[in-house]
Design a protein around this motif. Structure first.
Motif, short mmCIF file in Angstrom:
data_model
loop_
_atom_site.label_atom_id
_atom_site.label_comp_id
_atom_site.label_asym_id
_atom_site.label_seq_id
_atom_site.Cartn_x
_atom_site.Cartn_y
_atom_site.Cartn_z
N ILE A 32 -5.34 -2.65 8.78
CA ILE A 32 -3.97 -2.30 8.36
C ILE A 32 -2.95 -2.91 9.31
O ILE A 32 -1.96 -3.49 8.87
CB ILE A 32 -3.80 -0.75 8.35
CG1 ILE A 32 -4.71 -0.14 7.28
CG2 ILE A 32 -2.35 -0.36 8.15
CD1 ILE A 32 -4.28 -0.38 5.86
N LYS A 123 -9.23 1.29 11.24
CA LYS A 123 -8.28 1.67 10.19
C LYS A 123 -7.99 0.41 9.37
O LYS A 123 -7.39 -0.53 9.87
CB LYS A 123 -7.01 2.21 10.84
CG LYS A 123 -6.04 2.84 9.87
CD LYS A 123 -6.54 4.14 9.29
CE LYS A 123 -5.61 4.67 8.20
NZ LYS A 123 -6.27 5.65 7.34
N GLY A 125 -7.72 -1.62 5.23
CA GLY A 125 -7.44 -1.52 3.80
C GLY A 125 -8.22 -2.57 3.05
O GLY A 125 -9.00 -3.33 3.65
N TYR A 146 0.63 -5.48 0.34
CA TYR A 146 -0.15 -4.84 1.39
C TYR A 146 -1.57 -4.55 0.90
O TYR A 146 -1.79 -4.33 -0.29
CB TYR A 146 0.49 -3.50 1.79
CG TYR A 146 1.84 -3.63 2.47
CD1 TYR A 146 1.94 -3.55 3.85
CD2 TYR A 146 3.00 -3.83 1.73
CE1 TYR A 146 3.18 -3.65 4.48
CE2 TYR A 146 4.23 -3.94 2.35
CZ TYR A 146 4.32 -3.84 3.73
OH TYR A 146 5.55 -3.95 4.35
N ALA A 149 -4.79 1.04 1.38
CA ALA A 149 -5.37 1.77 2.52
C ALA A 149 -6.64 2.52 2.10
O ALA A 149 -6.70 3.08 1.00
CB ALA A 149 -4.34 2.74 3.07
N ASP A 177 -7.25 5.78 0.33
CA ASP A 177 -6.45 6.75 1.07
C ASP A 177 -5.80 7.73 0.08
O ASP A 177 -5.30 7.33 -0.97
CB ASP A 177 -5.37 5.99 1.86
CG ASP A 177 -4.61 6.92 2.78
OD1 ASP A 177 -5.00 7.02 3.95
OD2 ASP A 177 -3.65 7.56 2.30
#
Lengths: 302, 234
Positions: A32, A123, A125, A146, A149, A177
């Motif tokens: 991320i 962490k 994605g 992006y 996540a 997420d």
């Protein structure tokens, strides 16, 4: 998503030619955030050179494409409501979306399982790749796409040996997420990107053994972690000087070897010649510089 | 727009990599990781386009060659280019004429892959992510010496190399993610392919050549593609 004040229903017209994603084929894992604190994301006004992302020297900015999955399913759990005795409902939250998929045959080695397991501690994605080679991520309206996540604690790769009826496989499961808004999903098509994203491949780790340092030359054996317990697959064919980068840590200089000899061809046994750049007792590091591979070893000249 | 099945096969066959990497060269013997459909009398070319004729081979190990048409005596190349694959689609009644019309020399139109018509296809509606399911029979064929060869020689010299080619085509389909993984396919060796006795009791051939080969009977499912030309809004 929370309700907005003073807003009515949204307009519901839909133009023609709205691209939709096809069947999910694979995933690209992306941290991320990079170690320098910046978000890893795609600038939609200035698309990157895609292969640079998979070959990025900084692992915290690198893309990690996975092989093609079989039997992908991405179910979504039921939304949660609180219901009063009167029957009135209050919306609490959407259910989580999960991913399950299988990696078969050559993509299911226990060594690869080990690499997948390490992702749980980061962490990260995902960008989803569909069978048409399109890339799907999250567009939040700020000009960037992006990665989606992932709840990294839910990351669960499991190895399954062959049976009478099924091939060896790795079964991967994880949850998106829980706060991810699916209305932000958007794609970059393979036509727009100029690349079929299914063709991106991750770096292969090269492991060095039998390192014999020297002032004039260094010999070493370069292999992969894949293969049998006795015979690991050799990192062969890196016989060009630009396939290697050497850093003299003592003198703080970097250079390519003067010559590279692999003997026999394809064996992974290399001799790197460096006539003048290393002095006795210098500490130096040898790096794999060939596209698609990653490996490093540090040693000290006698 | 949905493509004709023969167009799909033509595109997939064109994706078969005909360039093989050379492991080693010792005299006229070229060591390779795989020999694909290479067999006796086939012409291969080096990276400069020089031609060499295969005089002997061991499947997926090596080929032995002699220079052809003025090529240098020593083969000096990191790659071998295999002969092109010829693709035909048609019914048994028409395939012979189409084959004979194509080019004079058998070597220039073999190996060949023939898609037998009529194949069957199911197309799916809006609810399915699958565009079509196609059931088909493909014949991988190459020339033989029908008079001189034993059945074992048909297998060694033609059927085994064509088995390689058949596997390679299946691999191409499996690498193309717009196709579902093909799980079951049937291969049938066809030694002395295509002989039959007509209604007058005469022995005839589907194609007027001495062929042997492999029949591949299979089905595949192709996913729908949702591409539209977004810049032109259509």
């Amino acid at each position: 998503m929370a309700c907005k004040c003073n807003v009515g229903l949204s307009n519901t017209g839909i133009p023609g030619c709205v691209p939709i994603q096809s069947v999910t084929s694979s995933l690209i894992l992306v941290p991320i955030k990079a170690n320098d604190g910046t978000f890893n994301r795609i600038d939609l006004n200035n698309l990157p050179t895609w292969s640079d992302l998979t070959n990025e020297a900084d692992a915290s900015k690198r893309w990690f494409p996975l092989p093609a999955f079989e039997n992908v399913e991405q179910p979504k759990a039921d939304s949660q409501f609180e219901e009063a005795a009167s029957g009135k409902k209050a919306f609490l939250r959407q259910g989580k979306r999960s991913f399950t998929g299988e990696l078969w045959e050559g993509d299911s080695s226990p060594q690869f399982l080990g690499k997948l397991e390490e992702a749980r501690c980061v962490k990260f994605g995902i960008f989803v790749i569909d069978v048409e080679g399109n890339l799907i991520g999250s567009e939040k309206g700020d000009g960037f796409l992006y990665p989606i996540a992932v709840d990294n604690a839910s990351w669960d790769p499991k190895w399954a040996p062959s049976t009478d009826a099924t091939v060896q496989k790795i079964m991967l499961g994880f949850d998106w997420d829980r706060l991810f808004d699916e209305a932000t999903l958007s794609m970059i098509t393979s036509d727009e990107a100029g690349i079929n994203f299914t063709e991106l491949e991750g770096l292969i780790d090269v492991i060095f053994t039998n390192v014999v340092p020297g002032v004039l030359e260094t010999s070493l054996t370069a292999k992969f972690c894949y293969g049998t317990a006795i015979n690991k697959l050799a990192y062969g064919g890196a016989d060009q000087t630009i396939d290697w980068a050497i850093v003299n840590d003592t003198q703080v200089t970097a250079f390519n070897p003067d010559a590279v000899l692999e003997s026999p061809v394809g064996s992974g046994n290399y001799t790197l010649a460096h006539a003048t750049q290393i002095a006795p007792a210098d500490a130096y590091t040898i790096n794999v510089a060939k596209t698609g591979f990653s490996g490093t070893v540090s040693t000290v000249a006698p | 727009m949905q493509k004709d099945l023969s167009v799909i096969f033509e595109e997939q066959i064109a994706k078969i990599n005909l360039i093989l990497t050379v492991k080693d060269v010792q005299g006229g013997r070229i060591y390779l990781c795989e020999t694909l459909h290479l067999t006796l009398k086939k012409l291969i070319s080096d990276s400069s386009g020089n031609l060499y004729k295969i005089t002997d081979f061991l499947l997926n190990e090596w080929i032995e060659v002699i220079p052809y048409a003025g090529a240098p005596v020593v083969f000096d190349s990191q790659t071998v280019k295999c002969p092109e694959i010829c693709f035909f689609s048609g019914a048994p009644a028409s395939i012979n004429n189409e084959y004979l019309d194509k080019e004079a020399d058998t070597r220039d139109k073999t190996p060949l892959i023939w898609l037998l018509e009529n194949y069957e296809e199911d197309f799916y509606g809006r609810e399915s992510s699958v565009e079509r399911k196609s059931r088909f029979r493909l014949f991988f064929l190459d020339e033989t010496d029908e008079v001189e060869w034993t059945s074992k020689e048909h297998h060694t010299n033609v059927i085994q190399p064509l088995m390689n080619l058949c596997d390679k085509l299946v691999e191409v389909f499996q690498d193309d993610r717009t196709f579902k993984t093909v799980e079951i396919f049937t291969k049938i060796p066809r030694v002395r392919f295509g002989k039959y006795v007509d209604s007058h009791g005469n022995e005839r051939k589907i194609i007027d050549e001495d062929f042997s080969g492999i029949e591949l009977a299979a089905s595949f499912e192709k996913f729908k593609t949702y591409k539209c030309n977004i810049l032109n809004n259509c």
